[in-house]
Motif scaffolding. Structure first.
Motif, PDB file in Angstrom:
ATOM      1  N   VAL A 239      -5.313   1.571   5.697  1.00 48.66           N
ATOM      2  CA  VAL A 239      -4.513   0.261   5.969  1.00 48.66           C
ATOM      3  C   VAL A 239      -4.127  -0.089   7.137  1.00 48.66           C
TER       4      VAL A 239
ATOM      5  N   PRO B 280      -3.776  -3.119  -1.217  1.00 49.44           N
ATOM      6  CA  PRO B 280      -4.373  -1.794  -1.397  1.00 49.44           C
ATOM      7  C   PRO B 280      -5.895  -1.843  -1.787  1.00 49.44           C
TER       8      PRO B 280
ATOM      9  N   PRO C  39       0.792  -1.252  -0.129  1.00 46.16           N
ATOM     10  CA  PRO C  39      -0.065   0.215   0.001  1.00 46.16           C
ATOM     11  C   PRO C  39       0.807   1.351  -0.032  1.00 46.16           C
TER      12      PRO C  39
ATOM     13  N   ARG D 194      -4.336   4.845  -3.194  1.00 39.21           N
ATOM     14  CA  ARG D 194      -3.103   5.295  -3.762  1.00 39.21           C
ATOM     15  C   ARG D 194      -3.004   6.646  -4.353  1.00 39.21           C
TER      16      ARG D 194
END
Length: 406
Positions: free
Chosen positions: A129, A183, A105, A189
């Motif tokens: 996360v 992720p 991630p 992102r």
């Protein structure tokens, strides 16, 4: 008379070929290598799950109990950052033993968090996360006990079916790793990228403001100060020496013209009037006319993009043509601008010596960062000896009603 017994047909057994030597075949494991790796992963589930469960419960319970104090929130933030490290270890373990390829991630962008220390701490507390990793460690304890007991029992009791049991249990592990430790689509992102891009935009805006302040201080402001002093002296000499006063007024008039020109140049550097009034085609033609190299401009735009995109395109071409004038040694250049679906494309070519790159100086790198901050692209193709082709790509956004020239 002797009785004869019928002879039975002779059966000849095949003679095995003699081996080349007396060596035995090399020993082989009963299971494949991946089966043993899966077994190793399942057996280590219990200690890892126990450590993760204890860590998560300690962080959550202790920090929740201390939220009424000033140390509760920082402790929770640090604990969640530690959970990220546990998640990284688990991804590496799954990659080595289960063959699960999970992307890391995006890193937590703490350096540019809003509102100083409190903002960065709050960003760590709401990190998705870390919370997914904490959930992974929390639910893994009963699963770790189940896999450890099942595999350990199968090693001594259910040996023939152990590979099938290991594969089934490992597939559940693979699903949990992909579901909780990978992720979360591209949103996470993109958030990190936008946080970084926001810092680039802020730094660029600050640099532009410093440049404008410096140009005003060293240019027009200094001339206006000299103009005021000259007019003051002329006022004093108006009755005593009219000819000298007239000469001083004439000199002041020249200073006014120079100050106005500097202010026009400064305004053009901020946002040129021709761009606002007539659009990219006319503005780029104006820039090309000031280039020391003959430049052919072609603009194929059915309409005008948003003012912000138009401004970025203008200043990108302006800086690229300055590079052509100063560094390329070219005899000719061209600028092409067109729209392709939802993108605005710009291509600047010259027949100079080449060798330009994003690492060659801050100018190209700065352009790349500025375009990247608005989800654009910047590509330089400049082999030694030339020619040089720079392609810039910007998102197309239509102009709003308040952006139309009046």
């Amino acid at each position: 008379m002797t009785a004869s017994t019928p002879s039975s047909p002779a059966v000849s057994a095949p003679v095995p070929a003699a081996p080349d030597d007396d060596r035995l075949p090399p020993p082989r494991f009963a299971f494949e290598a991946w089966t043993w790796k899966e077994i190793a992963h399942l057996l280590t589930n219990l200690p890892m799950a126990l450590a993760g469960f204890v860590y998560v419960m300690t962080v959550v319970v202790v920090s929740s109990a201390l939220t009424i104090t000033v140390v509760g929130l920082p402790l929770l933030a640090m604990g969640l950052m530690g959970a990220r490290l546990l998640g990284r270890f688990e991804r590496n373990r799954a990659r080595a033993l289960l063959g699960v390829r999970v992307d890391e991630p995006s890193s937590l962008p703490l350096r540019r968090g809003p509102d100083g220390f409190l903002g960065r701490m709050w960003m760590a507390v709401k990190d998705p996360v870390a919370w997914r990793t904490a959930l992974y460690d929390f639910i893994r304890l009963p699963w770790g006990v189940l896999t450890f007991v099942t595999v350990l029992t199968s090693l001594f009791v259910l040996w023939p079916v152990l590979p099938f049991v290991a594969r089934a249990l490992s597939n559940v592990d693979r699903a949990m790793v992909r579901g909780l430790l990978s992720p979360s689509d591209e949103l996470e992102r993109r958030i990190a990228e936008l946080e970084s891009d926001r810092g680039v935009v802020v730094d660029t805006a600050a640099a532009d403001l410093r440049r404008i302040e410096r140009d005003l201080h060293d240019g027009a402001q200094a001339r206006l100060v000299n103009l005021a002093m000259g007019l003051g002296l002329a006022k004093e000499k108006l009755l005593e020496d009219p000819d000298a006063a007239a000469a001083m007024v004439e000199e002041a008039h020249g200073e006014v013209k120079l100050a106005l020109q500097e202010l026009r140049d400064l305004a053009r550097g901020i946002h040129p009037a021709v761009l606002t009034d007539r659009g990219l085609d006319a503005a780029l033609s104006s820039v090309a006319s000031r280039c020391t190299v003959p430049v052919k401009v072609t603009a194929d735009l059915p309409s005008r993009p948003a003012a912000a995109i138009e401004g970025i395109a203008y200043f990108t071409v302006s800086e690229l043509l300055q590079n052509v004038s100063k560094h390329s040694g070219a005899r000719s250049a061209s600028v092409d601008v067109w729209r392709s679906r939802d993108r605005l494309l710009i291509q600047v070519r010259d027949d100079g010596r080449g060798g330009a790159s994003l690492d060659g100086g801050s100018g190209m790198r700065g352009l790349s960062e500025r375009l990247g901050a608005v989800d654009g692209l910047f590509v330089v193709d400049s082999p030694p000896g030339g020619p040089t082709t720079v392609t810039a790509e910007l998102p197309w956004r239509d102009r709003g009603p308040d952006e139309r020239p009046r």
